[in-house]
Motif scaffolding. Structure first.
Motif, PDB file in Angstrom:
ATOM      1  N   GLN A  21       0.803  -1.213   0.000  1.00  0.00           N
ATOM      2  CA  GLN A  21       0.000   0.000   0.000  1.00  0.00           C
ATOM      3  C   GLN A  21       0.842   1.272   0.000  1.00  0.00           C
ATOM      4  O   GLN A  21       0.561   2.213  -0.736  1.00  0.00           O
ATOM      5  CB  GLN A  21      -0.924  -0.001   1.217  1.00  0.00           C
ATOM      6  N   MET A  22       1.895   1.290   0.825  1.00  0.00           N
ATOM      7  CA  MET A  22       2.649   2.523   1.028  1.00  0.00           C
ATOM      8  C   MET A  22       4.006   2.535   0.331  1.00  0.00           C
ATOM      9  O   MET A  22       4.571   3.599   0.111  1.00  0.00           O
ATOM     10  CB  MET A  22       2.843   2.772   2.531  1.00  0.00           C
ATOM     11  N   ALA A  23       4.551   1.362   0.026  1.00  0.00           N
ATOM     12  CA  ALA A  23       5.886   1.321  -0.591  1.00  0.00           C
ATOM     13  C   ALA A  23       5.878   0.617  -1.935  1.00  0.00           C
ATOM     14  O   ALA A  23       6.934   0.255  -2.453  1.00  0.00           O
ATOM     15  CB  ALA A  23       6.872   0.624   0.350  1.00  0.00           C
ATOM     16  N   ARG A  24       4.686   0.407  -2.502  1.00  0.00           N
ATOM     17  CA  ARG A  24       4.543  -0.185  -3.834  1.00  0.00           C
ATOM     18  C   ARG A  24       5.305  -1.512  -3.973  1.00  0.00           C
ATOM     19  O   ARG A  24       5.885  -1.809  -5.010  1.00  0.00           O
ATOM     20  CB  ARG A  24       5.017   0.801  -4.909  1.00  0.00           C
ATOM     21  N   GLY A  25       5.318  -2.281  -2.890  1.00  0.00           N
ATOM     22  CA  GLY A  25       5.956  -3.590  -2.937  1.00  0.00           C
ATOM     23  C   GLY A  25       7.450  -3.571  -2.732  1.00  0.00           C
ATOM     24  O   GLY A  25       8.093  -4.619  -2.793  1.00  0.00           O
ATOM     25  N   TYR A  26       8.026  -2.397  -2.462  1.00  0.00           N
ATOM     26  CA  TYR A  26       9.470  -2.319  -2.265  1.00  0.00           C
ATOM     27  C   TYR A  26       9.900  -2.793  -0.878  1.00  0.00           C
ATOM     28  O   TYR A  26      11.091  -2.856  -0.580  1.00  0.00           O
ATOM     29  CB  TYR A  26       9.964  -0.886  -2.494  1.00  0.00           C
ATOM     30  N   VAL A  27       8.948  -3.088  -0.015  1.00  0.00           N
ATOM     31  CA  VAL A  27       9.230  -3.662   1.296  1.00  0.00           C
ATOM     32  C   VAL A  27       8.349  -4.892   1.461  1.00  0.00           C
ATOM     33  O   VAL A  27       7.152  -4.835   1.193  1.00  0.00           O
ATOM     34  CB  VAL A  27       8.927  -2.663   2.437  1.00  0.00           C
ATOM     35  N   ARG A  28       8.939  -5.990   1.896  1.00  0.00           N
ATOM     36  CA  ARG A  28       8.137  -7.179   2.124  1.00  0.00           C
ATOM     37  C   ARG A  28       8.806  -8.056   3.181  1.00  0.00           C
ATOM     38  O   ARG A  28      10.012  -7.959   3.425  1.00  0.00           O
ATOM     39  CB  ARG A  28       7.929  -7.969   0.838  1.00  0.00           C
ATOM     40  N   MET A  29       8.003  -8.898   3.790  1.00  0.00           N
ATOM     41  CA  MET A  29       8.485  -9.853   4.782  1.00  0.00           C
ATOM     42  C   MET A  29       8.096 -11.234   4.301  1.00  0.00           C
ATOM     43  O   MET A  29       6.951 -11.475   3.925  1.00  0.00           O
ATOM     44  CB  MET A  29       7.855  -9.561   6.146  1.00  0.00           C
ATOM     45  N   SER A  30       9.048 -12.165   4.284  1.00  0.00           N
ATOM     46  CA  SER A  30       8.771 -13.503   3.772  1.00  0.00           C
ATOM     47  C   SER A  30       9.406 -14.547   4.671  1.00  0.00           C
ATOM     48  O   SER A  30      10.375 -14.275   5.386  1.00  0.00           O
ATOM     49  CB  SER A  30       9.303 -13.649   2.336  1.00  0.00           C
ATOM     50  N   GLU A  31       8.860 -15.737   4.655  1.00  0.00           N
ATOM     51  CA  GLU A  31       9.413 -16.858   5.420  1.00  0.00           C
ATOM     52  C   GLU A  31      10.238 -17.717   4.471  1.00  0.00           C
ATOM     53  O   GLU A  31       9.761 -18.124   3.416  1.00  0.00           O
ATOM     54  CB  GLU A  31       8.301 -17.675   6.051  1.00  0.00           C
ATOM     55  N   VAL A  69      12.509   6.959  -3.269  1.00  0.00           N
ATOM     56  CA  VAL A  69      12.381   6.167  -4.501  1.00  0.00           C
ATOM     57  C   VAL A  69      10.939   6.153  -4.967  1.00  0.00           C
ATOM     58  O   VAL A  69      10.639   6.284  -6.162  1.00  0.00           O
ATOM     59  CB  VAL A  69      12.888   4.730  -4.256  1.00  0.00           C
ATOM     60  N   ALA A  70      10.018   5.992  -4.002  1.00  0.00           N
ATOM     61  CA  ALA A  70       8.594   5.985  -4.358  1.00  0.00           C
ATOM     62  C   ALA A  70       8.196   7.323  -4.970  1.00  0.00           C
ATOM     63  O   ALA A  70       7.449   7.382  -5.957  1.00  0.00           O
ATOM     64  CB  ALA A  70       7.750   5.692  -3.117  1.00  0.00           C
ATOM     65  N   GLN A  71       8.723   8.427  -4.388  1.00  0.00           N
ATOM     66  CA  GLN A  71       8.405   9.753  -4.916  1.00  0.00           C
ATOM     67  C   GLN A  71       9.004   9.930  -6.302  1.00  0.00           C
ATOM     68  O   GLN A  71       8.364  10.502  -7.200  1.00  0.00           O
ATOM     69  CB  GLN A  71       8.936  10.830  -3.965  1.00  0.00           C
ATOM     70  N   ALA A  72      10.247   9.445  -6.483  1.00  0.00           N
ATOM     71  CA  ALA A  72      10.878   9.555  -7.796  1.00  0.00           C
ATOM     72  C   ALA A  72      10.089   8.770  -8.841  1.00  0.00           C
ATOM     73  O   ALA A  72       9.902   9.223  -9.971  1.00  0.00           O
ATOM     74  CB  ALA A  72      12.314   9.034  -7.715  1.00  0.00           C
ATOM     75  N   ARG A  73       9.616   7.598  -8.441  1.00  0.00           N
ATOM     76  CA  ARG A  73       8.821   6.787  -9.370  1.00  0.00           C
ATOM     77  C   ARG A  73       7.521   7.500  -9.714  1.00  0.00           C
ATOM     78  O   ARG A  73       7.096   7.522 -10.872  1.00  0.00           O
ATOM     79  CB  ARG A  73       8.535   5.423  -8.732  1.00  0.00           C
ATOM     80  N   GLU A  74       6.888   8.089  -8.703  1.00  0.00           N
ATOM     81  CA  GLU A  74       5.634   8.798  -8.947  1.00  0.00           C
ATOM     82  C   GLU A  74       5.861  10.012  -9.844  1.00  0.00           C
ATOM     83  O   GLU A  74       5.053  10.302 -10.738  1.00  0.00           O
ATOM     84  CB  GLU A  74       5.016   9.234  -7.610  1.00  0.00           C
ATOM     85  N   ASN A  75       6.975  10.708  -9.613  1.00  0.00           N
ATOM     86  CA  ASN A  75       7.290  11.864 -10.467  1.00  0.00           C
ATOM     87  C   ASN A  75       7.507  11.423 -11.916  1.00  0.00           C
ATOM     88  O   ASN A  75       7.107  12.127 -12.854  1.00  0.00           O
ATOM     89  CB  ASN A  75       8.543  12.571  -9.951  1.00  0.00           C
ATOM     90  N   ALA A  76       8.148  10.248 -12.090  1.00  0.00           N
ATOM     91  CA  ALA A  76       8.374   9.729 -13.442  1.00  0.00           C
ATOM     92  C   ALA A  76       7.048   9.396 -14.117  1.00  0.00           C
ATOM     93  O   ALA A  76       6.855   9.656 -15.311  1.00  0.00           O
ATOM     94  CB  ALA A  76       9.266   8.498 -13.378  1.00  0.00           C
ATOM     95  N   LEU A  77       6.107   8.826 -13.344  1.00  0.00           N
ATOM     96  CA  LEU A  77       4.794   8.507 -13.898  1.00  0.00           C
ATOM     97  C   LEU A  77       4.033   9.776 -14.268  1.00  0.00           C
ATOM     98  O   LEU A  77       3.351   9.833 -15.295  1.00  0.00           O
ATOM     99  CB  LEU A  77       3.990   7.679 -12.891  1.00  0.00           C
TER     100      LEU A  77
END
Length: 550
Positions: free
Chosen positions: A227-237, A416-424
């Motif tokens: 929701q907030m980091a567009r998948g750039y953060v995740r937790m996995s087992e 990074v999220a802001q840079a990506r949004e600016n690019a979009l």
């Protein structure tokens, strides 16, 4: 001996150098003045001091002394009434440090801290402080009132509030599953002795409950990550070398961090790297040498940690190498500061050479124990303040690195999220300009008339269908991502082309923050949504149904 010193004496043969005695019961009048002067601004500090037993009618006292022996410095500090306050807070542990607790820390540790503490006290203390803060707003903190007096109104349940926001109840999902042993260390075996080798562990009394909580936490982290980091953060087992562990990752970002969590042998471990985690879990196996086998720890009285409530160890000789450079710069700054611009006053060489500094350097060990109703902390360290300072700076350098990386990651992810949004956003502007240019090309071939629909531009290969897809997403209402005016009007009939809207990004507008807009003169710009709302009311745009998304 000092006539004011009533605490445990320094060891025989130790030359006293300093005494400190702080009787907080004598500071009540001062606290009332602070309260009167600071009002509600002072509430937080005063409430915390009272909760710690430093304020109120039962305020405690701290006494401390330090002195020099033949080859080391000794210190002792006494907190009166500590047992009573801990029992009142619910913080008293049922057991003290055992030999098996010390074995959780590798013998090559460079820093270590192990404590016994009842985790039930954490939420209780938070609620108590919240209750006191609420009472303080009504009665001016009331330090002279009975401590057991009822407060006006019921304090909010912070655990429930956190659960409503995150789905995780810290008390039920975490604290209720934990035991009384908590520790942290850095070591050579878990990553070279610096920040990357940092490991923490906490005793778990309900393994099944903690596993369920970790799964719940993983779901929360991944939900927020999407929701907030567009998948750039995740937790996995994951399973590495047959060892199951949870990993917090930053896919697609060069973040130098793979924080790991794993349960083993009745403890929950965290480590900075998978390699460090594997080494930490290997340390729990039988036969591994622990902290008691560290020669520097043993030399400074480490064996007395068994039966104590907490122990802290810093391998100063090992950490000097990390702190010597920074300490040298600090001493150079001090030396320059005392020199006279127009004189010959000088401090000389303040800092010894590295070889002199490390020769015979001693480690630092502090052990806290309950003796009757008092908490007594006894410590041993090197005689030289510079040696100790280098060690502390070296250890802090590791801690600074530890905190800087997640902090940097925390700053990097939004950037990074802001840079990506600016690019979009830029891509949307480019696509709108292309659409405007396509209409101009069409008008040039059709006697200045614009197309009757955007589909004509696609049919005549002037515009591709993908140019009508907004990079900001979809509106979901079936009316298209872009609103484009294509009604057959002549370009020359547009009176104010620089103010007349040709089209806009409906998907961006739907988000309610900003919107990309293109005009009949071919220029495109990004503006706030409220500015676009005002622009639609401009005389040049009257009578147009812009099909605003709901």
């Amino acid at each position: 001996a000092s006539p004011t010193w009533t605490g445990p004496a320094l060891p025989n043969g130790v030359k006293p150098a300093m005494w400190v005695r702080m009787d907080f019961s004598k500071l009540q009048d001062l606290m009332h003045h602070i309260e009167d002067a600071g009002g509600h601004d002072a509430e937080g500090m005063l409430t915390m001091l009272k909760a710690m037993g430093f304020m109120g009618k039962d305020a405690g006292m701290i006494q401390a002394a330090a002195g020099y022996g033949v080859d080391r410095m000794h210190c002792v500090a006494v907190f009166t009434g500590a047992r009573e306050r801990m029992e009142k807070m619910g913080a008293m542990p049922s057991t003290m440090i055992r030999d098996q607790d010390l074995r959780l820390v590798p013998s090559d540790a460079t820093y270590a801290s192990i404590s016994k503490f009842n985790p039930a006290a954490i939420s209780r203390q938070i609620q108590e402080m919240t209750k006191m803060m609420q009472q303080g707003r009504h009665d001016g903190m009331g330090f002279d009132a009975d401590d057991d007096a009822d407060t006006q109104g019921e304090a909010p349940d912070l655990m429930k509030m956190i659960e409503e926001k995150t789905g995780i109840n810290p008390q039920r999902d975490i604290l209720d599953n934990l035991g009384e042993t908590i520790g942290v260390y850095t070591s050579d075996s878990t990553g070279g002795g610096g920040w990357a080798s940092l490991v923490t562990f906490v005793e778990v009394k309900n393994a099944d409950g903690m596993k369920a909580s970790l799964a719940k936490i993983m779901g929360m982290v991944n939900g927020l990550g999407k929701q907030m980091a567009r998948g750039y953060v995740r937790m996995s087992e994951k399973k590495i070398n047959d060892q199951s562990m949870y990993m917090i990752e930053f896919p697609g970002l060069p973040v130098p961090l793979e924080l790991c969590l794993a349960m083993s042998g009745g403890y929950l471990f965290t480590a900075m790297t998978p390699q460090g985690m594997l080494a930490a879990l290997d340390q729990t196996k039988a036969g591994k040498e622990g902290l008691m086998n560290n020669a520097n720890f043993a030399e400074m009285g480490g064996e007395k940690a068994v039966g104590a409530m907490s122990v802290k160890f810093m391998d100063t000789p090992r950490m000097i190498r990390n702190g010597y450079g920074l300490m040298s710069l600090a001493m150079s700054a001090l030396s320059n500061a005392v020199k006279q611009p127009n004189g010959d006053r000088t401090a000389g060489v303040v800092m010894p050479s590295y070889s002199e500094m490390t020769k015979g350097a001693k480690a630092m060990v502090n052990i806290a124990s309950l003796e009757g109703g008092e908490l007594v902390i006894r410590g041993q360290s090197d005689r030289s303040a510079l040696v100790n300072g280098c060690g502390v700076v070296g250890a802090m350098g590791g801690m600074v690195g530890l905190y800087a990386i997640p902090l940097g990651a925390g700053l990097l992810i939004p950037a990074v999220a802001q840079a990506r949004e600016n690019a979009l956003d830029l891509k949307s502007l480019i696509q709108l300009k292309s659409i405007a240019q396509a209409e101009m090309i069409y008008a040039a071939d059709h006697e200045d008339s614009t197309p009757a629909s955007v589909q004509e531009l696609v049919d005549q290969d002037i515009l591709t269908r993908d140019m009508l897809v907004s990079p900001a997403g979809h509106t979901g209402d079936g009316k298209g991502d872009y609103f484009i005016i294509a009604d057959g009007r002549k370009m020359s009939d547009v009176v104010d082309p620089s103010r007349t809207i040709l089209g806009y990004d409906r998907a961006m507008y739907l988000k309610g923050k900003k919107v990309a807009v293109v005009f009949y003169d071919g220029h495109a710009e990004q503006m706030d949504a409220w500015e676009f709302d005002e622009l639609m009311q401009d005389e040049a745009n009257q009578g147009v149904n812009f099909e605003l998304p709901e």
